[in-house]
Design a protein around this motif. Sequence first.
Motif, PDB file in Angstrom:
ATOM      1  N   LEU A  37      85.836 -45.308  13.447  1.00  0.00           N
ATOM      2  CA  LEU A  37      85.957 -43.888  13.115  1.00  0.00           C
ATOM      3  C   LEU A  37      87.324 -43.326  13.505  1.00  0.00           C
ATOM      4  O   LEU A  37      87.838 -42.421  12.842  1.00  0.00           O
ATOM      5  CB  LEU A  37      84.852 -43.092  13.812  1.00  0.00           C
ATOM      6  CG  LEU A  37      83.450 -43.237  13.220  1.00  0.00           C
ATOM      7  CD1 LEU A  37      82.403 -42.615  14.141  1.00  0.00           C
ATOM      8  CD2 LEU A  37      83.383 -42.608  11.834  1.00  0.00           C
ATOM      9  N   PRO A  73      90.450 -45.042  10.699  1.00  0.00           N
ATOM     10  CA  PRO A  73      89.923 -45.245   9.345  1.00  0.00           C
ATOM     11  C   PRO A  73      90.936 -45.810   8.360  1.00  0.00           C
ATOM     12  O   PRO A  73      90.543 -46.413   7.354  1.00  0.00           O
ATOM     13  CB  PRO A  73      89.471 -43.836   8.935  1.00  0.00           C
ATOM     14  CG  PRO A  73      90.350 -42.916   9.735  1.00  0.00           C
ATOM     15  CD  PRO A  73      90.531 -43.606  11.055  1.00  0.00           C
ATOM     16  N   ARG A  94      76.403 -41.585  10.734  1.00  0.00           N
ATOM     17  CA  ARG A  94      76.504 -40.727   9.550  1.00  0.00           C
ATOM     18  C   ARG A  94      77.940 -40.318   9.252  1.00  0.00           C
ATOM     19  O   ARG A  94      78.255 -39.955   8.114  1.00  0.00           O
ATOM     20  CB  ARG A  94      75.601 -39.503   9.722  1.00  0.00           C
ATOM     21  CG  ARG A  94      74.127 -39.828   9.587  1.00  0.00           C
ATOM     22  CD  ARG A  94      73.245 -38.582   9.595  1.00  0.00           C
ATOM     23  NE  ARG A  94      71.882 -38.923   9.239  1.00  0.00           N
ATOM     24  CZ  ARG A  94      70.956 -39.319  10.109  1.00  0.00           C
ATOM     25  NH1 ARG A  94      71.267 -39.378  11.405  1.00  0.00           N
ATOM     26  NH2 ARG A  94      69.746 -39.635   9.702  1.00  0.00           N
ATOM     27  N   ARG A  95      78.793 -40.378  10.260  1.00  0.00           N
ATOM     28  CA  ARG A  95      80.209 -40.056  10.028  1.00  0.00           C
ATOM     29  C   ARG A  95      80.951 -41.195   9.341  1.00  0.00           C
ATOM     30  O   ARG A  95      82.009 -40.980   8.750  1.00  0.00           O
ATOM     31  CB  ARG A  95      80.897 -39.731  11.356  1.00  0.00           C
ATOM     32  CG  ARG A  95      80.591 -38.347  11.904  1.00  0.00           C
ATOM     33  CD  ARG A  95      81.241 -38.173  13.272  1.00  0.00           C
ATOM     34  NE  ARG A  95      82.675 -38.478  13.246  1.00  0.00           N
ATOM     35  CZ  ARG A  95      83.399 -38.718  14.340  1.00  0.00           C
ATOM     36  NH1 ARG A  95      82.831 -38.688  15.541  1.00  0.00           N
ATOM     37  NH2 ARG A  95      84.696 -38.974  14.234  1.00  0.00           N
ATOM     38  N   MET A  96      80.400 -42.396   9.416  1.00  0.00           N
ATOM     39  CA  MET A  96      81.067 -43.548   8.818  1.00  0.00           C
ATOM     40  C   MET A  96      81.037 -43.453   7.300  1.00  0.00           C
ATOM     41  O   MET A  96      79.988 -43.214   6.697  1.00  0.00           O
ATOM     42  CB  MET A  96      80.373 -44.844   9.247  1.00  0.00           C
ATOM     43  CG  MET A  96      80.665 -45.286  10.671  1.00  0.00           C
ATOM     44  SD  MET A  96      82.318 -46.006  10.880  1.00  0.00           S
ATOM     45  CE  MET A  96      82.209 -47.477   9.870  1.00  0.00           C
ATOM     46  N   THR A  97      82.200 -43.627   6.674  1.00  0.00           N
ATOM     47  CA  THR A  97      82.267 -43.736   5.219  1.00  0.00           C
ATOM     48  C   THR A  97      82.608 -45.167   4.793  1.00  0.00           C
ATOM     49  O   THR A  97      82.315 -45.558   3.665  1.00  0.00           O
ATOM     50  CB  THR A  97      83.315 -42.774   4.653  1.00  0.00           C
ATOM     51  OG1 THR A  97      84.585 -43.026   5.276  1.00  0.00           O
ATOM     52  CG2 THR A  97      82.902 -41.324   4.902  1.00  0.00           C
ATOM     53  N   ALA A  98      83.205 -45.924   5.701  1.00  0.00           N
ATOM     54  CA  ALA A  98      83.489 -47.337   5.442  1.00  0.00           C
ATOM     55  C   ALA A  98      82.198 -48.145   5.612  1.00  0.00           C
ATOM     56  O   ALA A  98      81.223 -47.662   6.201  1.00  0.00           O
ATOM     57  CB  ALA A  98      84.563 -47.836   6.414  1.00  0.00           C
ATOM     58  N   ARG A 125      72.615 -43.323   2.959  1.00  0.00           N
ATOM     59  CA  ARG A 125      74.026 -43.715   3.057  1.00  0.00           C
ATOM     60  C   ARG A 125      74.243 -45.083   2.413  1.00  0.00           C
ATOM     61  O   ARG A 125      73.911 -46.121   2.994  1.00  0.00           O
ATOM     62  CB  ARG A 125      74.453 -43.790   4.528  1.00  0.00           C
ATOM     63  CG  ARG A 125      74.308 -42.476   5.275  1.00  0.00           C
ATOM     64  CD  ARG A 125      75.456 -41.550   4.993  1.00  0.00           C
ATOM     65  NE  ARG A 125      75.261 -40.245   5.602  1.00  0.00           N
ATOM     66  CZ  ARG A 125      76.209 -39.340   5.759  1.00  0.00           C
ATOM     67  NH1 ARG A 125      77.434 -39.628   5.362  1.00  0.00           N
ATOM     68  NH2 ARG A 125      75.947 -38.173   6.293  1.00  0.00           N
ATOM     69  N   ASN A 170      76.781 -46.852   2.141  1.00  0.00           N
ATOM     70  CA  ASN A 170      77.712 -47.716   2.882  1.00  0.00           C
ATOM     71  C   ASN A 170      77.064 -48.429   4.056  1.00  0.00           C
ATOM     72  O   ASN A 170      77.687 -49.290   4.685  1.00  0.00           O
ATOM     73  CB  ASN A 170      78.899 -46.902   3.399  1.00  0.00           C
ATOM     74  CG  ASN A 170      78.489 -45.849   4.416  1.00  0.00           C
ATOM     75  OD1 ASN A 170      77.625 -45.016   4.124  1.00  0.00           O
ATOM     76  ND2 ASN A 170      79.084 -45.864   5.594  1.00  0.00           N
TER      77      ASN A 170
END
Length: 295
Positions: free
Chosen positions: A100, A103, A218-222, A264, A266
């Motif tokens: 995080l 990124p 939940r903050r992870m987009t990767a 999610r 991802n």
Amino acid sequence: MIGDRIGPAVHDHAGEGPPLLLLHGAGRTLADWAAVAPLLVPYHRVVAVDLRGHGHSPSGPWHLSEVLKDIEEVLAAHGIPDALPVGHSLGGMLAVRYALEHPDVTPGAVNLDGFGWGRPDQYVGLEPDRVAQRLAQFRELSAVGQGRELPPEGLRGLLAEERAISEQLGIPYELLEAGVLRSVREREDGILELRPGRKEALQMCAVIDSLDLFALFRRMTAPLLLGRARRQVPSAPGLDWFDHMMAAYAKGLARDLAALAEERPNVTVAHVDATHAMLLENPRAVAEEILAFTS
């Protein structure tokens, strides 16, 4: 050396391909990865590290910002700033936090059974207030054993405990022995200390308790792999309530992980046929999940 100071201890397993950084759990060492790393090397450059205060790494205040800086410096020193952090237990939590905070270069994260004690409301069927009381009790019991000291002959007894664990869980004894020997430091007075020391261990526990893990997930987009142990670790004598609590937590955790994966795209959730000691119990299953994710 890193800069002008001694950096964390590292085992460079070599290999070619996208780099991986292996992070161990609280009170453990990079030796925990000894059976997993060779299965990853044909496909990846693999580096394992002792977290600060653990194994052969220097001591220091166990603050999250400093630990994450250690990881960043290790990756820079080995020329692999874009490594995928792969962690077990505490190491899995750190892998997510590191991803995080970086990124632009970090391709994702792997967290293997790094879910801590969860929230009281995750213990399905149990009263949250009662769960909170029990967790406080368990933390107090855990704190007593932090920074454990042994007389010179105490190592024999400690290794005997590991022999019993080996027989109970089916873990090769040599893997357990290597971890203990890497964690023990002899003082000038002949007393043996198990690392991390008490002060560092308590700081580390406070860091773990401060993390809202599902908020981080939940903050992870990767891409994020969350590995979960299928089986519970047998309870310690005198903690008859422990198995019941952990079964309730397993239900809540399974529920919340399934919901997270549903919302999610991802996030990948994998279930490993082992207890929390999965790196030692079933290294092949662990490696297969990591390789399926990285492929």
